[in-house]
Design an enzyme around this catalytic site. Structure first.
Site, short mmCIF file in Angstrom:
data_model
loop_
_atom_site.label_atom_id
_atom_site.label_comp_id
_atom_site.label_asym_id
_atom_site.label_seq_id
_atom_site.Cartn_x
_atom_site.Cartn_y
_atom_site.Cartn_z
N GLY A 1 28.00 54.61 87.53
CA GLY A 1 27.51 55.13 86.40
C GLY A 1 26.92 54.09 85.61
N CYS A 2 26.24 54.61 84.21
CA CYS A 2 25.79 53.37 83.61
C CYS A 2 26.65 52.68 82.82
CB CYS A 2 24.59 54.17 82.79
SG CYS A 2 25.33 55.44 81.70
N PHE A 3 27.55 53.49 82.24
CA PHE A 3 28.76 52.62 81.33
C PHE A 3 29.54 51.98 82.37
CE2 PHE A 3 28.51 56.31 78.20
CZ PHE A 3 28.20 55.61 77.15
N THR A 4 29.79 52.36 83.59
CA THR A 4 30.59 51.60 84.53
C THR A 4 30.11 50.38 84.90
OG1 THR A 4 30.96 53.86 85.21
CG2 THR A 4 31.93 52.32 86.64
#
Lengths: 366, 366, 366, 366
Positions: free
Chosen positions: A154-157
């Site tokens: 994921g992007c935040f990840t």
């Protein structure tokens, strides 16, 4: 030429893959899969592609995984949670490689998945879950090389993990004190016609969401748990607070991270808190050869404008001797390194190409 | 490898040239000229360039035209009005080519210049004024090929002229009824620290400016006057209203243009007002082979988001039978086709390279 | 205390009425009508109202016109086209007054309505159509005083008409040369969850829409036609080009208008083109006593930021002696003077209150 | 009528005071002090004020404190650090009251001031420092009533302190674990013509700044230190990390705060971690009577859009049993409750008026 299929080509991440591959010398999108726009020209849905796609491919097609598996060397699935795991079979993986941008194969622990993704079914096929490789390129490059199924982070990840990884791995911070406060542009919310994403709802406002419950939390906890193995840890998940915020811009994620420094023992036997140069050394140990990670000099902080449109992650940090904490910040473009760019990077790894192919665009500013 | 120098490299247009040339296979910036930042790393001023510029070139240098002329095969001047004409000499042009992004060499008529650029001195050297070629690539390609000094058009101008040119040239509209209402992003105002360009002054507002007095007016009038030669005109300037507006976005210009249709005589001898297909035919006659102009299908209108970051100009139109007018609209990225991109396109023409080198980036959306 | 009902209270215009009336000393919203949110607290849907609404009224109710007519002294309908005319009866108007923010009662000419609102049914009840008063307060004040049914003008319309009215009325321009190029913030598109209004679709872009076909066109043409009566005209509609553009901001409309000057005969018998002072005089004749219209000094142009959140319309102009045209521009807040504010102004007129009650908020900047 | 003078009237905060007082029934600005615009009409500098200011007062005047002290009942100084303390004398305070929006009188501890405001001189007159009251209305109301000199809190500070105050005061969190991650709109940076605040530099980006060194840090530490007295503490400063971020919007601050819960002893003698209801009770104890603080229900988080243009602070929180932390968030409009609104609230307290006069505007959305 690698023949590429995209399921969910008309979402923002799917379209970004298509855009990046326009500049890729060895790959070509031959299947624009889109349920909602099937039958329409892709370049009519995304006007920026007008005149840029070969006529014969410029059509959105109803996605059909087994069919695509025959037609394509690799399939990107930029689809809702549960979609891929409901359709994927070993047969498909015999015919093609799959890079999944959804969360279906990211969390290994079935119980953890159930706890955080309440009410969102996925098919927990243990063999496929076990086969899937977590596609955080800079960390898992070797495992990705031989994979057939990549769970694209994921992007935040991606932003959160890359920013803290070296300090966890080197034991310089207490991982359970980690607090991640992330700010995201609105494209991360996707292209669905939802009221909260209207211009007038997003513009001139900032809000936290998913506080204490956001689904990227366990993904970060699992992966940073693995990092502990580098310094003698058991690889069990760490425990963090992660708070995403929506801010009025299109692209970009900034993760500001706080952690208490952990005393380390010097060769002399003395125990001290890590200082700036020890922290920097840790970052350099992991990232100095990484093309897509730019460690910033002291006093310079990441700003999302400097990475927009590119596959870079910029990282900066400061040691606060007053509070004995380190403050770190990472910035990336959520649609590139946070989604499509990393997916293409994973494709390059899967096909033993130079990792940067199709990803050499300089960030666009202003 | 073409050795490139930029004067004004730390302005938005100068930096955009630098960014485009990063992706150009046959050109390289070897001189980042900048008065304000001389001595600083270019990649520190523009953080997006970090790690992307060869160490030895990554320094802002005090610009010195004669010196640069020896070091560089071509010099881009992205400088204030009056700068280049105050320094340019025939000797410099013997050593290098110059592509000027200012207005110094755009207006041939000295009186017209004085009238519109009141108080802004330029050196009206007649030889150089006469030598300079107006660098609107799609229109003046042949003259540019042999030029040493190119006057790169303004951003509003490029958009306004390209949108109306075929209809003026084919005599389908009465050019003196032309009204151009243009909307521009804020990067067109440059990187100077001026109060009206602060975020809080620009955001959530729209305003007209330079109404009836904007300096791009005579440039449009002169160039569209030349267009009349195609249909038997004398090439004298036309007379228009041009109103620019500042809108809260970074990049992009949209010009909406209105003109009364002019009766044309059919082969049958009948005189009629041009209909949609005749208008379309005129556009196709001039632009169907142009890589960087995209004529949109009926009912589709240009939007700046579809051209952002690219060298495209998108053009759409509608005939209004009620008012006997045609409404046209053109959109481009003011920093690319409206400045740096066209400058690079001019460089490619000057050096007999394919026009699209360094300019193949797809528009970035969202 | 005037008891107010709103149908469509959870749309942007409906909620703006509610917000304005919070500050109105003699009116109170007692019925928040909303189909979509019926049963929910209004202050939960619009968090800005939290703690500001009396508990007993703070609930969205299923709208029911006859019922509301008994409960309310006035009903605002901020509803989709066709809604009100499908439900309105003479009985309702015997019990309450209705101010309609939709287009149902704006166009008197049934054929014109059909031509421009293709496929959007309204009930063409001739009696009600004839009874309805076009609620452009500054122009129709006297008729509004005695009305029961007010057709509140559209946002583009209010801005476009007010900007040109005095010049048409005084015969200083040729009305059929009028070209209106309007720019609107996104709140004008309403709060519906539609893809084109997503943040990422609107931000960093500008586009024209409804070119030659926008429904506010005939409304402007009809009303400016009436203006001609002041100078001996027959009141028949004029014929214009009107082009709206969507720009990335929340509130605000700017209309830039172009028209050819018309020669006028001086007392001396000489015919001349109107100059700046004659134009100014015309504006002052109509607006010098108007609290909500601010005529700007020469050289100052309207900017939407200066009217945001207020009921003002700012107007500026310049005469262009080169092209013999006048360029005018008007700015207003589309949700206030362009919708809710004018509706409240109409209510004040209907109830013989000072027109400015509830409308005294200064524009909010930045 | 209270006669008001403003020094720095043409800054954003100064102009906001002027705007709020337009709606105040018992106060009137009679002196618009502005060095940069002296001699110009105030309503020409801020076009939103056009027609709204009495002619005789509508002029920017060179500020002169002793002179103003005679003319005004209260003076607001919205000025650079060091300005007021360099000019203020006991004589001035005998003639007028002063509400200072700068940081000159906020920090009592001279050494702390020197450490954080390096290179920014202030006059450390101990008598005045000791007399000044920190104007956080909800906390220091009683002291403010009798003050002559009020140190109006900073915008970040107001938001940060109000959000955490009850939990520190009640001993429910360990104050030294407090981490404050704040996000601010751009108006907080003022109206100076500085490159980093240009539209193109701010828009489409987010960045941290002043990391570990921002000057609002010690202000928060001092004031939250005082809070500890409520639960038996000594009032010594606490030690926090505070990180502000600049985000692309005009108004609004959101502070997201993290702290470890502290075990409390129940009447039964049992020690437990505070749960949601205990936390809520603490907030209600301090704020349930506060007109300008809105405690949000569980699951609802502050968003700056809901407070824009108003004097509200919205506060929400969640207990995270996994990490044993509480996550809090507060939102306010940095120009209102974070500057001008609180200054007016302080004026109302000083003059024994109802606190809400001039501050009753509902938040403006969208």
């Amino acid at each position: 030429m690698i023949r590429v299929g995209i399921v969910g080509a008309t979402g923002y991440a799917g379209a970004e893959i298509a855009g990046l591959l326009l500049g890729h010398p060895q790959a070509e999108v031959v299947f624009y899969g889109s349920k909602s726009y099937a039958g329409q020209k892709f370049s009519a849905v995304y006007g920026n592609f007008r005149n840029l796609i070969e006529e014969k491919y410029d059509i959105c097609r109803e996605p059909d995984l087994p069919e695509m598996a025959k037609e394509c060397d690799v399939i990107f699935t930029a689809t809702p949670q549960g979609y891929l795991s409901g359709l994927l079979t070993p047969e498909i993986l015999e015919n093609t490689k799959v890079i999944d941008l959804s969360a279906d194969y990211r969390l290994k622990d079935i119980e953890v998945y159930k706890q955080w993704y309440k009410g969102i079914e996925r098919n927990d096929d243990p063999a496929l879950l076990s086969e899937a490789v977590y596609g955080l390129c800079e960390i898992n490059r070797e495992d990705i090389q031989n994979a057939r199924l990549v769970a694209n982070p994921g992007c935040f990840t991606t932003c959160s993990i890359l920013t803290a990884y070296p300090l966890v791995a080197e034991g310089l911070i207490d991982p359970d004190t980690l607090i991640i406060d992330a700010k995201s542009g609105t494209s991360g919310a996707g292209r669905g016609a939802k009221l909260p994403n209207l211009f007038c709802e997003v513009n001139e406002s900032v809000k936290p969401y998913g506080v204490t419950t956001h689904r990227h939390t366990p993904e970060i906890e699992e992966q940073l748990g693995y990092a502990k193995r580098h310094c003698g840890g058991d690889g069990s998940p760490i425990l963090i607070n992660f708070t995403p915020h929506l801010i009025p811009m299109q692209r970009g994620i900034l993760a500001t991270e706080y952690a208490s420094l952990r005393k380390v023992t010097l060769p002399t036997g003395k125990t001290v808190l890590p200082d700036e140069s020890m922290i920097r050394e840790a970052y350099e140990k992991y990232y100095s050869e990484e093309k897509f990670i730019r460690l910033l000099p002291a006093g310079v902080w990441p700003e999302t404008r400097w990475v927009e449109g590119s596959n870079f992650t910029d990282i900066g940090f400061a040691v606060d001797p007053r509070t004995k904490r380190v403050v770190m910040a990472g910035a990336l473009d959520n649609l590139v390194k946070g989604a499509a760019g990393q997916a293409v990077q994973n494709m390059n790894i899967l096909f033993a190409l130079p990792e940067y192919l199709g990803l050499e665009k300089a960030p666009l500013f202003p």
